[in-house]
Each structure stands twice: as C-alpha cells, then as structure tokens.
Design a protein around this motif. Structure first.
Motif, PDB file in Angstrom:
ATOM      1  N   THR A   1       6.864 -31.665  35.470  1.00 38.13           N
ATOM      2  CA  THR A   1       8.115 -31.000  35.159  1.00 38.13           C
ATOM      3  C   THR A   1       8.897 -30.811  36.451  1.00 38.13           C
ATOM      4  OG1 THR A   1       7.016 -29.802  33.397  1.00 38.13           O
ATOM      5  CG2 THR A   1       9.155 -28.974  34.094  1.00 38.13           C
ATOM      6  N   MET A   2      10.071 -31.397  36.514  1.00 37.09           N
ATOM      7  CA  MET A   2      10.918 -31.257  37.697  1.00 37.09           C
ATOM      8  C   MET A   2      12.364 -31.103  37.252  1.00 37.09           C
ATOM      9  SD  MET A   2       9.300 -34.035  40.265  1.00 37.09           S
ATOM     10  CE  MET A   2      10.092 -33.387  41.703  1.00 37.09           C
ATOM     11  N   ALA A   3      12.972 -30.051  37.637  1.00 41.63           N
ATOM     12  CA  ALA A   3      14.394 -29.798  37.388  1.00 41.63           C
ATOM     13  C   ALA A   3      14.764 -30.010  35.926  1.00 41.63           C
ATOM     14  CB  ALA A   3      15.248 -30.682  38.288  1.00 41.63           C
ATOM     15  N   GLY A   4      13.927 -29.528  35.030  1.00 39.77           N
ATOM     16  CA  GLY A   4      14.257 -29.603  33.617  1.00 39.77           C
ATOM     17  C   GLY A   4      13.849 -30.895  32.947  1.00 39.77           C
ATOM     18  N   ALA A   5      13.466 -31.922  33.694  1.00 38.68           N
ATOM     19  CA  ALA A   5      13.044 -33.182  33.091  1.00 38.68           C
ATOM     20  C   ALA A   5      11.532 -33.168  32.929  1.00 38.68           C
ATOM     21  CB  ALA A   5      13.467 -34.348  33.977  1.00 38.68           C
ATOM     22  N   VAL A   6      11.052 -33.655  31.812  1.00 38.34           N
ATOM     23  CA  VAL A   6       9.618 -33.658  31.547  1.00 38.34           C
ATOM     24  C   VAL A   6       9.167 -35.092  31.355  1.00 38.34           C
ATOM     25  CG1 VAL A   6       7.812 -32.922  29.962  1.00 38.34           C
ATOM     26  CG2 VAL A   6       9.706 -31.400  30.466  1.00 38.34           C
ATOM     27  N   ALA A   7       8.139 -35.484  32.100  1.00 43.05           N
ATOM     28  CA  ALA A   7       7.552 -36.812  31.961  1.00 43.05           C
ATOM     29  C   ALA A   7       6.231 -36.650  31.227  1.00 43.05           C
ATOM     30  CB  ALA A   7       7.329 -37.438  33.333  1.00 43.05           C
ATOM     31  N   THR A   8       6.168 -37.085  29.979  1.00 41.30           N
ATOM     32  CA  THR A   8       4.941 -36.902  29.202  1.00 41.30           C
ATOM     33  C   THR A   8       3.941 -38.010  29.456  1.00 41.30           C
ATOM     34  OG1 THR A   8       5.978 -38.020  27.342  1.00 41.30           O
ATOM     35  CG2 THR A   8       6.067 -35.606  27.374  1.00 41.30           C
ATOM     36  N   ASN A   9       4.381 -39.163  29.912  1.00 43.76           N
ATOM     37  CA  ASN A   9       3.479 -40.259  30.229  1.00 43.76           C
ATOM     38  C   ASN A   9       3.774 -40.721  31.652  1.00 43.76           C
ATOM     39  OD1 ASN A   9       1.779 -42.388  30.322  1.00 43.76           O
ATOM     40  ND2 ASN A   9       2.695 -43.519  28.619  1.00 43.76           N
ATOM     41  N   PRO A  10       3.155 -40.097  32.661  1.00 45.64           N
ATOM     42  CA  PRO A  10       3.512 -40.391  34.042  1.00 45.64           C
ATOM     43  C   PRO A  10       3.080 -41.782  34.512  1.00 45.64           C
ATOM     44  CG  PRO A  10       1.663 -38.888  33.970  1.00 45.64           C
ATOM     45  CD  PRO A  10       2.123 -39.070  32.559  1.00 45.64           C
ATOM     46  N   THR A  11       2.291 -42.504  33.745  1.00 45.82           N
ATOM     47  CA  THR A  11       1.860 -43.830  34.185  1.00 45.82           C
ATOM     48  C   THR A  11       2.863 -44.913  33.806  1.00 45.82           C
ATOM     49  OG1 THR A  11       0.581 -44.116  32.164  1.00 45.82           O
ATOM     50  CG2 THR A  11      -0.566 -43.208  34.084  1.00 45.82           C
ATOM     51  N   ARG A  12       3.831 -44.615  32.959  1.00 43.59           N
ATOM     52  CA  ARG A  12       4.817 -45.601  32.530  1.00 43.59           C
ATOM     53  C   ARG A  12       6.122 -45.353  33.274  1.00 43.59           C
ATOM     54  NH1 ARG A  12       7.242 -45.459  26.843  1.00 43.59           N
ATOM     55  NH2 ARG A  12       9.001 -46.764  27.261  1.00 43.59           N
ATOM     56  N   PHE A  13       6.461 -46.253  34.194  1.00 43.80           N
ATOM     57  CA  PHE A  13       7.673 -46.094  34.993  1.00 43.80           C
ATOM     58  C   PHE A  13       8.734 -47.075  34.526  1.00 43.80           C
ATOM     59  CE2 PHE A  13       4.259 -44.595  37.752  1.00 43.80           C
ATOM     60  CZ  PHE A  13       4.744 -43.347  38.066  1.00 43.80           C
ATOM     61  N   ARG A  14       9.973 -46.742  34.788  1.00 40.69           N
ATOM     62  CA  ARG A  14      11.098 -47.576  34.389  1.00 40.69           C
ATOM     63  C   ARG A  14      11.973 -47.850  35.609  1.00 40.69           C
ATOM     64  NH1 ARG A  14      15.745 -44.795  34.358  1.00 40.69           N
ATOM     65  NH2 ARG A  14      15.683 -42.530  34.302  1.00 40.69           N
ATOM     66  N   PRO A  15      12.861 -48.832  35.517  1.00 36.87           N
ATOM     67  CA  PRO A  15      13.781 -49.072  36.634  1.00 36.87           C
ATOM     68  C   PRO A  15      14.948 -48.077  36.601  1.00 36.87           C
ATOM     69  CG  PRO A  15      14.145 -50.684  34.905  1.00 36.87           C
ATOM     70  CD  PRO A  15      12.952 -49.852  34.485  1.00 36.87           C
ATOM     71  N   TRP A  16      15.724 -48.056  37.673  1.00 46.18           N
ATOM     72  CA  TRP A  16      16.942 -47.247  37.707  1.00 46.18           C
ATOM     73  C   TRP A  16      17.872 -47.771  36.617  1.00 46.18           C
ATOM     74  CZ3 TRP A  16      17.956 -43.173  41.062  1.00 46.18           C
ATOM     75  CH2 TRP A  16      17.038 -42.983  42.093  1.00 46.18           C
ATOM     76  N   THR A  17      18.715 -46.926  36.052  1.00 46.80           N
ATOM     77  CA  THR A  17      19.624 -47.371  34.990  1.00 46.80           C
ATOM     78  C   THR A  17      20.744 -48.254  35.535  1.00 46.80           C
ATOM     79  OG1 THR A  17      20.917 -45.338  35.173  1.00 46.80           O
ATOM     80  CG2 THR A  17      19.184 -45.391  33.493  1.00 46.80           C
ATOM     81  N   THR A  18      21.062 -48.108  36.827  1.00 40.17           N
ATOM     82  CA  THR A  18      22.067 -48.968  37.464  1.00 40.17           C
ATOM     83  C   THR A  18      21.516 -49.462  38.793  1.00 40.17           C
ATOM     84  OG1 THR A  18      23.141 -47.129  38.609  1.00 40.17           O
ATOM     85  CG2 THR A  18      23.995 -47.691  36.429  1.00 40.17           C
ATOM     86  N   ASP A  19      22.056 -50.573  39.265  1.00 38.00           N
ATOM     87  CA  ASP A  19      21.631 -51.113  40.553  1.00 38.00           C
ATOM     88  C   ASP A  19      22.167 -50.264  41.696  1.00 38.00           C
ATOM     89  OD1 ASP A  19      20.300 -53.277  39.427  1.00 38.00           O
ATOM     90  OD2 ASP A  19      22.109 -54.539  39.435  1.00 38.00           O
ATOM     91  N   LEU A  20      21.589 -50.464  42.857  1.00 36.18           N
ATOM     92  CA  LEU A  20      22.044 -49.739  44.042  1.00 36.18           C
ATOM     93  C   LEU A  20      23.507 -50.055  44.337  1.00 36.18           C
ATOM     94  CD1 LEU A  20      21.189 -47.881  46.414  1.00 36.18           C
ATOM     95  CD2 LEU A  20      20.629 -49.958  47.675  1.00 36.18           C
ATOM     96  N   CYS A  21      23.887 -51.305  44.153  1.00 38.44           N
ATOM     97  CA  CYS A  21      25.268 -51.720  44.432  1.00 38.44           C
ATOM     98  C   CYS A  21      26.133 -51.711  43.177  1.00 38.44           C
ATOM     99  CB  CYS A  21      25.263 -53.118  45.057  1.00 38.44           C
ATOM    100  SG  CYS A  21      24.414 -53.174  46.637  1.00 38.44           S
ATOM    101  N   GLY A  22      25.847 -50.830  42.243  1.00 37.61           N
ATOM    102  CA  GLY A  22      26.602 -50.764  40.989  1.00 37.61           C
ATOM    103  C   GLY A  22      27.776 -49.812  41.040  1.00 37.61           C
ATOM    104  N   CYS A  23      28.421 -49.705  42.173  1.00 40.09           N
ATOM    105  CA  CYS A  23      29.536 -48.754  42.333  1.00 40.09           C
ATOM    106  C   CYS A  23      30.723 -49.097  41.445  1.00 40.09           C
ATOM    107  CB  CYS A  23      29.991 -48.707  43.786  1.00 40.09           C
ATOM    108  SG  CYS A  23      28.831 -47.817  44.828  1.00 40.09           S
TER     109      CYS A  23
END
Length: 173
Positions: free
Chosen positions: A61-83
């Motif tokens: 639990t961090m800043a209101g977000a809850v990760a129920t399955n910490p072993t499953r990671f996802r990519p960022w929703t936008t690229d670093l250069c997605g300005c």
C-alpha cells in the motif's frame, strides 16, 4: 694480570620455582595447567537439500494505491518521450519546473517542498510512482532516467498519475 674466577652459573641464573609443588592459599586459585584435553571430533551430515521458503501473498500500500499481486508488473502507460500526448504538462514542466514539481509532489501526497529540499527527490518520487502502480523497472534505471532526462521523467510521472486516476481505457492498468 691476575685472573679472577667467576661465581658458578647458579648465582646468575637461578632455576625457576616449581609451581606444581607449591601450595596456594585456600581462595581457590589453581596454577594454569599445561595439559590439554583430548580433541573431540564432530561429524556433520552432508547437506542433501536446501530449505524451501513458503510464498505468501503480500499486499503493498503506497499513497492510496494497492497492489494485490506484487509479482505481476506492467509497463508505464506512456513512453518517456510521450510529451506530445499532453502538451500542457510538457509546457508547464519546461517553463516553471519548481512549480510543476511542487504540484506533482502534492498530487503524490508529499510535501510541496520535497523537490527543492530533499536531495534525489525526483528519483524517490519516480520509485514511489513505479512501486505503487506495479510498473516494471529498477532503481538503477530510475536513477539513470532521472539524472539524464529530468523534465521527461516529470512529465511521464504526471501522465502516469493522471492515467491511473482516470483509468483510461487501453492504457494497460
């Protein structure tokens, strides 16, 4: 010249006293023993298997977000250069970086002075966003990205927080 005879060697080098035959007071002192007990040999059984740890389901639990399955990671929703996906955010970060960082800190439930008072705050903020939202990455990667591309990093974090808050369709949340 006359030769004088030297006294016998016993005068110069007296023999050490015999401690073993000496009697000691009754307070319990015993002279050190020069005899060592026989060595005891211990045999160990060979290791045939490693201990197995039991996995547990951990809830982060961090800043209101809850990760129920910490072993499953996802990519960022936008690229670093997605300005170009959010020109307003990009311009705010470029034109008034301190104000933008204060606003971003407040959005993350941190003190608005974090970015100007805490060394390495941008990296810590990126790690917090990544961990709270189960985003793939590493601390080393976060360090390099925040050091080399701080403005792009700020914009990406802002877009990520917006996308998570809005739960935009098609953003792999």
């Amino acid at each position: 010249m006359s030769k004088t005879s030297l006294p016998p060697a016993e005068v110069y080098a007296p023999h050490p006293p015999d401690y073993q035959s000496h009697t000691y007071p009754s307070h319990g002192y015993q002279p050190p023993s020069h005899h060592h007990p026989p060595a005891q040999h211990t045999t160990f059984a060979p290791v045939t298997h490693q201990p197995v740890s039991q996995s547990t389901n951990v809830q982060l639990t961090m800043a209101g977000a809850v990760a129920t399955n910490p072993t499953r990671f996802r990519p960022w929703t936008t690229d670093l250069c997605g300005c170009m996906q959010d020109i307003e955010t990009c311009m705010m970060a470029w034109c008034c970086t301190p104000c933008f960082l204060a606003k971003l800190s407040k959005e993350m439930d941190e003190c608005v002075c974090t970015s100007c008072c805490v060394p390495g705050a941008l990296m810590a903020m990126r790690v917090k966003v990544r961990a709270a939202n189960r985003i793939k990455g590493s601390i080393c990667e976060d360090c390099i990205i925040t050091s080399c591309c701080p403005l792009l990093t700020m914009c990406q974090m802002k877009r990520e927080l917006d996308n998570v808050a809005l739960k935009k369709p098609g953003t792999q949340l």
